[in-house]
Design a protein around this motif. Structure first.
Motif, PDB file in Angstrom:
ATOM      1  N   PRO A  58       7.836  -1.752  18.129  1.00  0.00           N
ATOM      2  CA  PRO A  58       8.368  -2.728  17.172  1.00  0.00           C
ATOM      3  C   PRO A  58       8.125  -2.350  15.712  1.00  0.00           C
ATOM      4  O   PRO A  58       8.911  -2.727  14.839  1.00  0.00           O
ATOM      5  CB  PRO A  58       7.612  -4.021  17.519  1.00  0.00           C
ATOM      6  CG  PRO A  58       7.052  -3.812  18.885  1.00  0.00           C
ATOM      7  CD  PRO A  58       6.823  -2.342  19.022  1.00  0.00           C
ATOM      8  N   ALA A  59       7.043  -1.654  15.457  1.00  0.00           N
ATOM      9  CA  ALA A  59       6.704  -1.335  14.064  1.00  0.00           C
ATOM     10  C   ALA A  59       5.987   0.006  14.011  1.00  0.00           C
ATOM     11  O   ALA A  59       5.422   0.478  15.009  1.00  0.00           O
ATOM     12  CB  ALA A  59       5.821  -2.425  13.463  1.00  0.00           C
ATOM     13  N   ALA A  60       6.028   0.626  12.842  1.00  0.00           N
ATOM     14  CA  ALA A  60       5.363   1.915  12.642  1.00  0.00           C
ATOM     15  C   ALA A  60       4.848   2.006  11.214  1.00  0.00           C
ATOM     16  O   ALA A  60       5.424   1.421  10.285  1.00  0.00           O
ATOM     17  CB  ALA A  60       6.311   3.071  12.927  1.00  0.00           C
ATOM     18  N   ARG A  61       3.755   2.718  11.039  1.00  0.00           N
ATOM     19  CA  ARG A  61       3.208   3.006   9.720  1.00  0.00           C
ATOM     20  C   ARG A  61       2.755   4.464   9.707  1.00  0.00           C
ATOM     21  O   ARG A  61       2.270   4.988  10.702  1.00  0.00           O
ATOM     22  CB  ARG A  61       2.001   2.117   9.397  1.00  0.00           C
ATOM     23  CG  ARG A  61       2.297   0.628   9.308  1.00  0.00           C
ATOM     24  CD  ARG A  61       3.110   0.257   8.082  1.00  0.00           C
ATOM     25  NE  ARG A  61       3.200  -1.185   7.940  1.00  0.00           N
ATOM     26  CZ  ARG A  61       4.056  -1.960   8.596  1.00  0.00           C
ATOM     27  NH1 ARG A  61       4.918  -1.387   9.444  1.00  0.00           N
ATOM     28  NH2 ARG A  61       4.061  -3.263   8.425  1.00  0.00           N
ATOM     29  N   VAL A  62       2.922   5.087   8.538  1.00  0.00           N
ATOM     30  CA  VAL A  62       2.428   6.451   8.346  1.00  0.00           C
ATOM     31  C   VAL A  62       1.422   6.425   7.200  1.00  0.00           C
ATOM     32  O   VAL A  62       1.761   6.036   6.075  1.00  0.00           O
ATOM     33  CB  VAL A  62       3.558   7.441   8.024  1.00  0.00           C
ATOM     34  CG1 VAL A  62       2.987   8.843   7.833  1.00  0.00           C
ATOM     35  CG2 VAL A  62       4.594   7.447   9.139  1.00  0.00           C
ATOM     36  N   VAL A  63       0.204   6.826   7.515  1.00  0.00           N
ATOM     37  CA  VAL A  63      -0.849   6.912   6.502  1.00  0.00           C
ATOM     38  C   VAL A  63      -1.001   8.384   6.129  1.00  0.00           C
ATOM     39  O   VAL A  63      -1.233   9.231   7.001  1.00  0.00           O
ATOM     40  CB  VAL A  63      -2.183   6.353   7.033  1.00  0.00           C
ATOM     41  CG1 VAL A  63      -3.239   6.376   5.921  1.00  0.00           C
ATOM     42  CG2 VAL A  63      -2.000   4.938   7.566  1.00  0.00           C
ATOM     43  N   SER A  64      -0.839   8.688   4.847  1.00  0.00           N
ATOM     44  CA  SER A  64      -0.857  10.075   4.389  1.00  0.00           C
ATOM     45  C   SER A  64      -1.938  10.287   3.346  1.00  0.00           C
ATOM     46  O   SER A  64      -2.168   9.413   2.494  1.00  0.00           O
ATOM     47  CB  SER A  64       0.499  10.466   3.785  1.00  0.00           C
ATOM     48  OG  SER A  64       1.538  10.264   4.725  1.00  0.00           O
ATOM     49  N   ALA A  65      -2.608  11.436   3.418  1.00  0.00           N
ATOM     50  CA  ALA A  65      -3.656  11.759   2.450  1.00  0.00           C
ATOM     51  C   ALA A  65      -3.653  13.252   2.176  1.00  0.00           C
ATOM     52  O   ALA A  65      -3.278  14.052   3.043  1.00  0.00           O
ATOM     53  CB  ALA A  65      -5.018  11.328   2.977  1.00  0.00           C
ATOM     54  N   ARG A  66      -4.084  13.601   1.004  1.00  0.00           N
ATOM     55  CA  ARG A  66      -4.145  15.005   0.588  1.00  0.00           C
ATOM     56  C   ARG A  66      -5.588  15.495   0.683  1.00  0.00           C
ATOM     57  O   ARG A  66      -6.516  14.819   0.233  1.00  0.00           O
ATOM     58  CB  ARG A  66      -3.638  15.140  -0.842  1.00  0.00           C
ATOM     59  CG  ARG A  66      -3.738  16.531  -1.456  1.00  0.00           C
ATOM     60  CD  ARG A  66      -3.371  16.444  -2.927  1.00  0.00           C
ATOM     61  NE  ARG A  66      -3.669  17.668  -3.649  1.00  0.00           N
ATOM     62  CZ  ARG A  66      -2.781  18.624  -3.906  1.00  0.00           C
ATOM     63  NH1 ARG A  66      -1.532  18.477  -3.493  1.00  0.00           N
ATOM     64  NH2 ARG A  66      -3.124  19.708  -4.578  1.00  0.00           N
ATOM     65  N   ALA A  67      -5.751  16.670   1.274  1.00  0.00           N
ATOM     66  CA  ALA A  67      -7.062  17.315   1.350  1.00  0.00           C
ATOM     67  C   ALA A  67      -6.993  18.609   0.563  1.00  0.00           C
ATOM     68  O   ALA A  67      -6.025  19.376   0.678  1.00  0.00           O
ATOM     69  CB  ALA A  67      -7.442  17.599   2.795  1.00  0.00           C
ATOM     70  N   ASP A  68      -8.010  18.880  -0.239  1.00  0.00           N
ATOM     71  CA  ASP A  68      -7.980  20.056  -1.103  1.00  0.00           C
ATOM     72  C   ASP A  68      -8.067  21.376  -0.339  1.00  0.00           C
ATOM     73  O   ASP A  68      -7.646  22.417  -0.839  1.00  0.00           O
ATOM     74  CB  ASP A  68      -9.114  19.987  -2.130  1.00  0.00           C
ATOM     75  CG  ASP A  68      -8.884  18.886  -3.162  1.00  0.00           C
ATOM     76  OD1 ASP A  68      -7.706  18.521  -3.382  1.00  0.00           O
ATOM     77  OD2 ASP A  68      -9.871  18.388  -3.724  1.00  0.00           O
TER      78      ASP A  68
END
Length: 436
Positions: free
Chosen positions: A226-236
């Motif tokens: 029914p629903a979706a989320r994308v959590v994004s982060a940058r790593a050095d």
């Protein structure tokens, strides 16, 4: 294979029974199959080998007739769907005829059972559209645009969702395959357990058409979340990326996929896909976001989700690694081709399947050396638990002495199965590991 060998293949001059005079007519010896047959052209080439003929059966019965006619004449057959991955694997030693499966385009959807049977020539997009009308899906991401069902199974393609749902072979309930002698084999069906004997689904997945011609596949399906989320982060750097991935894996958030993207040898972007009921997904996204400092949350998949790195003419690499060794493998890929700079790499940080690309501008001999060097480094930094295979490469790179596979465990058993199913070696000969 030497460069001279490859030139012979490209000219369609491979030795064997295919060297039949074209006085047989446009259909040649395949006329006896009763299916439409035309002369092959350069556009039909498979790994640089131009076929004499292209046969276009309308169904499994037609495929069987083509295979039987070819078997009587000792002709080598290579199956083809949309032609998006004809360069994958090694160039075939012979390619007398291509079997065009594009007409095997049908979908039989049993929505109440969460099961679908699809013809090998069915485009994955068309299948997704049909399933979507019932709120269902086959959780196999479109890694190569335009792929067909048969092409996905024959190459064993599995995208980001493999972390939760498993690779494509685990989603197969049954399969119909035409053997080299034209006999039709079936396994499984609309049941969870396959029949006794070979598990055709697992046997033919990733075999590049060397064991049989896949004509239809039955899959188990999943409801569309029914629903979706994308959590994004940058790593050095890769080490920090691994810390972020590990923190999510230790949590109770049950992600569908955890992807890593390092396009230029520098920072790594980590994407975490969460799916499920709307009422619970917000809390899960907040928990993952807290584990990934500086992260962002979106409802849509990021650009390039599941796509392979690189572009046309690049040498496409597949790397497997224990997730804990992700940083070392990412650093090894970054240094693989000093003449061209860091390689783009993308893939599943959660399941340890990554893809990289050597630029098309890399000289063939340099590409061969880079593959060998990187394979050795991947095996070293993973303690022998990682691997590198070449999925796709230009004919010139193959001609320079490329080894697409490296060391293959279980090769004697694989050769035994090939001998059992294709004793004359006429199905995509040489495309798979060990010259199978």
């Amino acid at each position: 294979m030497t460069g001279e060998d490859h030139q012979d293949l490209a000219a369609g001059q491979a030795a064997g029974p295919a060297d039949t005079d074209r006085a047989d007519g446009a259909a040649g010896p395949l006329a006896a199959s009763g299916v439409p047959v035309r002369p092959g052209t350069d556009r039909d080439a498979v790994g640089g080998a131009v076929p004499r003929w292209v046969a276009a059966p309308a169904d499994t019965k037609g495929c069987a007739a083509v295979a039987a006619a070819a078997s009587r004449e000792g002709l080598a057959l290579v199956p083809r769907g949309a032609g998006t991955k004809t360069g994958w694997g090694a160039p075939p030693r012979r390619c007398d005829a291509v079997v065009d499966l594009s007409a095997l385009n049908h979908v039989d959807h049993a929505a109440g059972d969460l099961v679908v049977e699809a013809g090998a020539g069915t485009p994955m997009k068309d299948l997704a559209d049909v399933l979507g009308t019932s709120g269902q899906r086959l959780p196999v991401d479109p890694v190569v645009p335009g792929s067909t069902v048969g092409g996905v199974v024959a190459t064993g393609l599995s995208g980001p969702g493999r972390m939760l749902y498993g690779p494509v072979r685990d989603l197969i309930l049954g399969m119909t395959v035409v053997r080299a002698d034209g006999v039709v084999s079936n396994s499984g069906g609309r049941v969870v357990k396959n029949v006794a004997g070979y598990d055709l689904g697992k046997l033919h997945t990733g075999a590049l058409g060397t064991l049989g011609i896949i004509t239809s596949v039955t899959f188990r399906l999943r409801p569309v979340p029914p629903a979706a989320r994308v959590v994004s982060a940058r790593a050095d750097d890769p080490a920090r990326a691994r810390e972020l991935v590990a923190s999510v894996l230790r949590s109770h958030t049950a992600p569908t996929a955890i992807e890593a993207d390092r396009p230029d040898g520098g920072a790594v972007t980590v994407h975490v896909l969460l799916e499920g009921p709307e009422e619970g997904i917000r809390a899960r996204a907040e928990e993952v976001s807290a584990l990934l400092p500086g992260s962002s949350v979106a409802e849509d998949l990021p650009d390039g989700w599941g796509a392979l790195p690189g572009g046309p003419g690049d040498t496409l690499l597949k790397l497997t690694t224990p997730p804990a060794r992700l940083p070392a493998v990412l650093d090894a890929v970054a240094d693989a081709a000093p003449d061209t700079g860091p390689l783009p790499v993308r893939g599943s940080a959660g399941s340890g399947v990554l893809y990289g690309a050597l630029p098309s501008a890399t000289a063939p001999a340099s590409a061969v050396r880079a593959v060998a060097s990187l394979r050795a480094r991947v095996e070293a930094v993973t303690g022998g638990h990682g691997s590198l295979t070449v999925l796709d490469a230009p004919p010139t790179v193959h001609g320079a002495g490329l080894d697409p596979w490296g060391t293959v465990l279980g090769l004697p058993l694989m050769r035994s199965i090939k001998q059992n199913l294709d004793p004359d070696g006429v199905l995509s000969p040489g495309r798979f590991a060990g010259g199978i």
